[in-house]
Design a protein around this motif. Structure first.
Motif, short mmCIF file in Angstrom:
data_model
loop_
_atom_site.label_atom_id
_atom_site.label_comp_id
_atom_site.label_asym_id
_atom_site.label_seq_id
_atom_site.Cartn_x
_atom_site.Cartn_y
_atom_site.Cartn_z
N LEU A 176 0.83 -1.21 0.00
CA LEU A 176 0.00 0.00 0.00
C LEU A 176 0.87 1.26 0.00
O LEU A 176 0.58 2.22 -0.71
CB LEU A 176 -0.90 0.02 1.24
CG LEU A 176 -2.17 -0.83 1.20
CD1 LEU A 176 -2.82 -0.89 2.57
CD2 LEU A 176 -3.16 -0.28 0.17
N ARG A 178 2.42 1.63 -3.48
CA ARG A 178 1.45 1.91 -4.55
C ARG A 178 0.80 3.28 -4.37
O ARG A 178 0.56 4.00 -5.34
CB ARG A 178 0.40 0.79 -4.56
CG ARG A 178 -0.80 1.00 -5.45
CD ARG A 178 -0.44 1.01 -6.93
NE ARG A 178 -1.63 1.05 -7.77
CZ ARG A 178 -2.28 2.15 -8.12
NH1 ARG A 178 -1.85 3.32 -7.71
NH2 ARG A 178 -3.36 2.07 -8.88
N TYR A 179 0.47 3.62 -3.11
CA TYR A 179 -0.31 4.85 -2.88
C TYR A 179 0.47 5.93 -2.12
O TYR A 179 -0.13 6.86 -1.62
CB TYR A 179 -1.61 4.50 -2.15
CG TYR A 179 -2.52 3.63 -3.00
CD1 TYR A 179 -2.99 4.07 -4.24
CD2 TYR A 179 -2.89 2.35 -2.59
CE1 TYR A 179 -3.80 3.28 -5.03
CE2 TYR A 179 -3.70 1.55 -3.38
CZ TYR A 179 -4.15 2.02 -4.60
OH TYR A 179 -4.96 1.23 -5.39
N HIS A 225 -9.13 -4.52 -1.66
CA HIS A 225 -8.29 -4.99 -2.77
C HIS A 225 -8.30 -6.51 -2.81
O HIS A 225 -8.67 -7.17 -1.84
CB HIS A 225 -6.84 -4.49 -2.57
CG HIS A 225 -6.68 -3.05 -2.88
ND1 HIS A 225 -6.27 -2.60 -4.11
CD2 HIS A 225 -6.92 -1.95 -2.13
CE1 HIS A 225 -6.24 -1.28 -4.10
NE2 HIS A 225 -6.63 -0.86 -2.92
#
Ligand SMILES: Cc1ncc(COP(=O)(O)O)c(C=O)c1O
Length: 406
Positions: free
Chosen positions: A73, A76-77, A239
């Motif tokens: 996470l 990715r973010y 997800h």
């Protein structure tokens, strides 16, 4: 009609095609089951013995997976791992579907037990489990279309005036079935509304990794972090490895976000009892740690979409989706008739779009839409493209399909 009495879209399609004779191998594009090369490197990390199955999965394994997901996470973010607690802000799921179905009952069971019904808002059209999860707890259902979501940031007037009634809202980005992706502005507005009206905002992001480079869809948690909501108040993101890694059979996903909400989910799940075996936990850890197979999958989808775009270059109704792996197409004639003819003549299955509609209005509006899952072999795309175009032409110019539609 309650979900337990309603046919699931694929079963309804089965009824629609029942009795129609077709020749050759059936190409099934009606279901979102990925068709990408097996992630051998990832799967080779799954233990090959069955000893692990003689014991309940160890909490330590689950914790390792939560940590691995937290790192994913953060990569990715762009989340700050220092402010994120893997243990308290992530719940592992046996696929995102069971998480979605469980959310209303898990988060509102006190309220529901005290006879206070809740309201669940959801995208229309959308993944059928949002509606089923709401019906499962007798919730009042509200629908919000992608157009209404898009107008949130562009219109002075709030086109959707029922915010105060909502307890929980599902959004899906990239969307199944339309392929639309929410922008940072739209996320920001939704997060503000969730705070103002105190509802729980749930983002189903299970198609988040399928997009055209370099346009990685913005996620809910990313948008929260960007606007300073570092605790992800009222927000949850879902997800899954099913689409990202092409591993729907692994049954592995997660929910992450607001600590208070995750705590309720975790305590509910202690009793609810859906947990992953050690084999699933290890496989999931390997999959979330590896980005190479995800990139390769993305390239596979990219090539397939390029070929479809070539085939459909003369179709003004075709638009390449911003994310996910569905083509959402207005075929210009009744969708059921189109699906029957496409199956009868070419042995290709696609789904009538209104099978994914929630409200009666949307059922009406989507009568000419079909959803085509890009899960075919690359070399079949020219045939599929031509078959779809020929069927559109045929159905637009005739009022009957073989002997099956009056
Ligand atoms: C929008 C959406 N959410 C969730 C799911 C469930 O996926 P899984 O349970 O395999 O993670 C699907 C499956 O097709 C989907 O399309």
């Amino acid at each position: 009609m309650h979900f337990s009495e309603r046919l699931y879209p694929q079963a309804r399609l089965g009824m629609l095609l029942n009795g129609i004779e077709t020749e050759g191998n059936v190409i099934d594009l009606s279901i979102g089951e990925p068709n990408v090369p097996l992630a051998q490197d990832v799967l080779s990390q799954i233990p090959d013995g069955f000893e692990a199955l003689t014991q309940y999965p160890k909490p330590a394994l689950q914790f390792e997976l939560q940590e691995t997901i937290a790192r994913w996470l953060s990569r990715r973010y762009k989340l700050d791992l220092q402010c994120f607690s893997a243990k308290d802000q992530i719940t592992i799921l046996a696929g995102s579907r069971e998480g979605i179905f469980m959310l209303p009952i898990a988060l509102f069971n006190h309220q529901l037990q005290h006879g206070q019904p809740i309201t669940v808002a959801m995208p229309d059209p959308g993944y059928p489990i949002y509606l089923a999860s709401a019906e499962n707890v007798g919730a009042k259902v509200q629908t919000i279309s992608q157009t209404q979501l898009s107008e949130l940031t562009t219109s002075e007037l709030d086109v959707y005036a029922c915010w105060a009634e909502i307890d929980l809202m599902f959004v899906c980005s990239p969307s199944n079935p339309t392929g639309e992706v929410l922008s940072l502005l739209q996320w920001t507005r939704l997060i503000e509304l969730a705070k103002e009206y105190q509802f729980i905002l749930v983002a189903d992001e299970c198609y988040s990794e399928i997009y055209s480079e370099p346009f990685a869809p913005t996620g809910l948690l990313e948008a929260c972090a960007k606007m300073g909501n570092s605790k992800f108040e009222n927000c949850l993101a879902i997800h899954s490895l099913s689409k990202r890694s092409g591993l729907p059979g692994l049954r592995s996903g997660f929910i992450a976000g607001d600590t208070h909400l995750i705590k309720s989910l975790q305590s509910y799940r202690n009793y609810h009892g859906v947990s992953l075996s050690s084999i699933q936990l290890k496989g999931s850890q390997a999959a979330w740690s590896d980005e190479q197979h995800v990139l390769s999958n993305r390239q596979v989808y990219g090539r397939k979409f390029d070929e479809f775009s070539k085939q459909f270059s003369d179709l003004s109704c075709y638009q390449m989706p911003a994310g996910g792996f569905y083509i959402w197409l207005d075929v210009g004639c009744p969708a059921e008739k189109f699906c029957q003819r496409l199956y009868q003549e070419f042995a290709i299955k696609v789904l009538p779009g209104h099978y994914l509609a929630v409200s009666d209005l949307t059922v009406e509006a989507l009568q000419q839409y079909v959803r085509i899952a890009v899960v075919c072999e690359q070399e079949d795309i020219p045939f599929i493209g031509q078959a779809i175009k020929q069927t559109m032409q045929f159905c637009c110019h005739s009022n009957s399909v073989g002997g099956h539609v009056a």
